[in-house]
Enzyme design. Structure first.
Site, PDB file in Angstrom:
ATOM      1  N   GLU A   1       4.548  -9.555  -6.552  1.00 61.09           N
ATOM      2  CA  GLU A   1       5.405  -8.546  -6.822  1.00 61.09           C
ATOM      3  C   GLU A   1       5.151  -7.828  -8.347  1.00 61.09           C
ATOM      4  OE1 GLU A   1       6.708  -6.712  -4.250  1.00 61.09           O
ATOM      5  OE2 GLU A   1       8.333  -8.174  -3.652  1.00 61.09           O
ATOM      6  N   HIS A   2       4.868  -6.508  -7.973  1.00 63.23           N
ATOM      7  CA  HIS A   2       4.579  -5.711  -9.209  1.00 63.23           C
ATOM      8  C   HIS A   2       2.943  -6.215  -9.825  1.00 63.23           C
ATOM      9  CE1 HIS A   2       7.812  -3.006  -9.685  1.00 63.23           C
ATOM     10  NE2 HIS A   2       8.529  -4.020  -9.388  1.00 63.23           N
ATOM     11  N   THR A   3       2.334  -6.965  -9.193  1.00 63.86           N
ATOM     12  CA  THR A   3       0.998  -7.333  -9.480  1.00 63.86           C
ATOM     13  C   THR A   3      -0.127  -6.382  -8.836  1.00 63.86           C
ATOM     14  OG1 THR A   3       1.203  -8.666  -7.405  1.00 63.86           O
ATOM     15  CG2 THR A   3       1.421  -9.720  -9.834  1.00 63.86           C
TER      16      THR A   3
ATOM     17  N   GLY B   1      14.950   2.711   1.010  1.00 69.55           N
ATOM     18  CA  GLY B   1      15.311   2.030   0.081  1.00 69.55           C
ATOM     19  C   GLY B   1      15.640   0.514   0.269  1.00 69.55           C
TER      20      GLY B   1
ATOM     21  N   GLY C   1      13.320  -1.522   0.479  1.00 73.29           N
ATOM     22  CA  GLY C   1      12.373  -2.370  -0.107  1.00 73.29           C
ATOM     23  C   GLY C   1      11.161  -2.586   0.996  1.00 73.29           C
TER      24      GLY C   1
ATOM     25  N   SER D   1       9.317  -0.288   2.466  1.00 69.35           N
ATOM     26  CA  SER D   1       8.271   0.673   2.544  1.00 69.35           C
ATOM     27  C   SER D   1       8.193   1.685   3.827  1.00 69.35           C
ATOM     28  CB  SER D   1       6.683  -0.034   2.563  1.00 69.35           C
ATOM     29  OG  SER D   1       6.504  -0.860   1.243  1.00 69.35           O
TER      30      SER D   1
ATOM     31  N   GLU E   1       1.815   9.709  -2.781  1.00 65.76           N
ATOM     32  CA  GLU E   1       3.033   9.046  -3.380  1.00 65.76           C
ATOM     33  C   GLU E   1       3.097   9.477  -4.945  1.00 65.76           C
ATOM     34  OE1 GLU E   1       4.687   6.605  -1.354  1.00 65.76           O
ATOM     35  OE2 GLU E   1       6.125   6.000  -2.828  1.00 65.76           O
TER      36      GLU E   1
ATOM     37  N   ASP F   1       1.842  -1.298  -0.285  1.00 68.42           N
ATOM     38  CA  ASP F   1       2.568  -0.683   0.752  1.00 68.42           C
ATOM     39  C   ASP F   1       1.544  -0.150   1.869  1.00 68.42           C
ATOM     40  OD1 ASP F   1       4.330  -1.754  -0.962  1.00 68.42           O
ATOM     41  OD2 ASP F   1       5.353   0.103  -1.331  1.00 68.42           O
TER      42      ASP F   1
ATOM     43  N   TYR G   1      10.152   2.244 -12.302  1.00 65.52           N
ATOM     44  CA  TYR G   1       8.780   1.766 -11.857  1.00 65.52           C
ATOM     45  C   TYR G   1       7.770   2.274 -12.728  1.00 65.52           C
ATOM     46  CZ  TYR G   1       5.287   0.642  -8.314  1.00 65.52           C
ATOM     47  OH  TYR G   1       4.132   0.303  -7.804  1.00 65.52           O
TER      48      TYR G   1
HETATM   49  C1  GLA Z   1       6.577  -0.689  -4.564  1.00 67.04           C
HETATM   50  C2  GLA Z   1       5.261  -0.174  -4.768  1.00 67.04           C
HETATM   51  C3  GLA Z   1       4.182  -0.981  -4.617  1.00 67.04           C
HETATM   52  C4  GLA Z   1       4.200  -2.523  -5.419  1.00 67.04           C
HETATM   53  C5  GLA Z   1       5.854  -2.980  -5.240  1.00 67.04           C
HETATM   54  C6  GLA Z   1       6.228  -3.854  -6.169  1.00 67.04           C
HETATM   55  O1  GLA Z   1       6.809  -1.261  -3.117  1.00 67.04           O
HETATM   56  O2  GLA Z   1       5.071   0.776  -3.621  1.00 67.04           O
HETATM   57  O3  GLA Z   1       2.907  -0.463  -4.846  1.00 67.04           O
HETATM   58  O4  GLA Z   1       4.114  -2.043  -6.799  1.00 67.04           O
HETATM   59  O5  GLA Z   1       6.687  -1.647  -5.434  1.00 67.04           O
HETATM   60  O6  GLA Z   1       5.778  -4.997  -5.937  1.00 67.04           O
END
Ligand code: GLA
Length: 382
Positions: free
Chosen positions: A35-37, A123, A125, A127, A161, A173, A223
């Site tokens: 996540e967030h990588t 929301g 998470g 996508s 986006e 995503d 973010y």
């Molecule tokens: C959101 C973003 C993704 C990713 C995640 C965190 O879903 O759209 O690109 O960064 O957060 O892993």
């Protein structure tokens, strides 16, 4: 995928526009770990699911285009020659953004109508936004013979986006939604944008989601802030992205960054390593190791990267009290949405009940449980 929803968009399209549409299903995604990588050029481990966006789309001879969001009962007409972002938070930015990014590539899109509906809440998470972007670009590519590859399409969705929605997201995503494979998760290298499929069969165990049903409003700016912090530390380290750094490298600049940014970069480096370890554990079907990595991921997201919230932490703590749950963590951008849980099949229902009851009692609001199937990426529905 819901046959009912695809029929809904089809019949409303025909009633409204008096022609037959092209039908598209574009899935949402889960992410097992990583996540967030993605925007740090690292590894992620997502999969497309059997829930997402159902779209009916067709060309029109008129000089105006129409998009109709059934869930919001909101219809908007627009001129392709005069596209600009609507106010922040408007659903139409996903549609406008995709069209504008196609135009930026000197491709010609004619007027069209689209009707869409989803079965994942925004929301969560999961996508829904990438699913919508992908459905639009996929449909337009088909209708106007744009000759875009799937890789082109996901980059267009991502740019939409960035430039219209205002979130500087990574590629996870859009990739997972477009390239998903039934019953598989994808170990995606976000630098090369290439993935390796892993067949997901956890034998006695399964994945289950619990939605906190909260989305905190600070999430978009938070973010973008995280992304900038990561980029500034990469610049300090003179590397392209944090994917290229080790913990020892980070130590060398420790006194040049704030303690909180140090923790964030450390989290990214560690999470990237966890994701690689998770893929090895998965190969051996070593679910205990996988589960432990998933718990560690949450720990880092909550305490180092600081993108969790009390509701998500509560649900992960619930999981930790139940021996039948091997791992649980928040999923996606954070500040709300779902937890993903690796749970014994025979105890999934009872855990769902346990967590739901406790959540209701603690927060005086309900969470929602989703059992998901891993599915094929964005495609035409015959
Ligand atoms: C959101 C973003 C993704 C990713 C995640 C965190 O879903 O759209 O690109 O960064 O957060 O892993």
């Amino acid at each position: 995928m819901s046959a009912q929803l695809i029929n809904d968009v089809k019949s409303i399209f025909i009633d409204t526009f008096k022609t037959y549409p092209l039908l598209i299903f574009s899935p949402g995604r889960i992410n097992i770990i990583g996540e967030h990588t993605d925007y740090n050029d690292g590894f992620v481990f997502p999969a497309a699911v059997d829930k997402g966006i159902y779209a009916a789309i067709q060309k029109t001879g008129g000089n105006i285009s129409t998009a109709y969001a059934l869930d919001m009962d909101s219809k908007i007409e627009f001129d392709l020659e005069k596209l600009k972002p609507s106010k922040e938070g408007s659903w139409e930015n996903y549609v406008f953004g995709v069209v504008a990014e196609i135009q930026n590539r000197n491709k010609i899109v004619g007027n069209f109508n689209i009707v869409f509906k989803g079965d994942i809440p925004g929301g969560a998470g999961m996508s829904s936004s990438a699913a919508l972007e992908n459905s639009v670009v996929f449909g337009l590519n088909e209708l106007f013979n744009l000759g875009l590859s799937k890789h082109d399409m996901i980059l267009i969705s991502q740019k939409a986006e960035h430039n219209y929605v205002g979130v500087n997201c990574g590629i996870m995503d859009q990739y997972a939604s477009m390239f998903g494979i039934e019953d598989h998760a994808l170990l995606l290298d976000c630098r090369t944008v290439e993935s390796k499929p892993y067949k997901i069969d956890f034998k006695d165990h399964q994945l289950m989601l619990i939605n906190t049903n909260v989305k905190h409003s600070l999430s978009d700016s938070a973010y973008n802030d995280r992304r900038s912090a990561c980029e500034s530390i990469s610049t300090l380290l003179d590397i392209k992205a944090l994917r290229d750094a080790t913990e020892a490298d980070l130590e060398t600049v420790k006194d040049k960054v704030t303690p909180s940014n140090y923790q964030k970069a450390l989290y990214v480096i560690q999470e990237n390593n966890r994701t690689k370890k998770a893929s090895k554990a998965m190969k051996k079907n070593d679910l205990h190791t996988l589960g432990a990595l998933i718990y560690d991921s949450h720990d880092g997201l909550s305490n180092q990267y600081k993108v969790s919230c009390v509701e998500l932490d509560f649900l992960v703590d619930q999981a930790k009290t139940n021996k039948q749950v091997l791992g649980a963590r928040m999923m996606g951008g954070g500040f709300g949405g779902c937890t993903i849980n690796l749970v014994h099949k025979d105890h999934a229902e009872s855990f769902a009940e346990q967590a739901s009851k406790a959540y209701l009692k603690h927060f005086n609001k309900a969470c929602s449980v989703y059992f998901i199937k891993l599915s094929e990426g964005t495609h035409i529905v015959k």
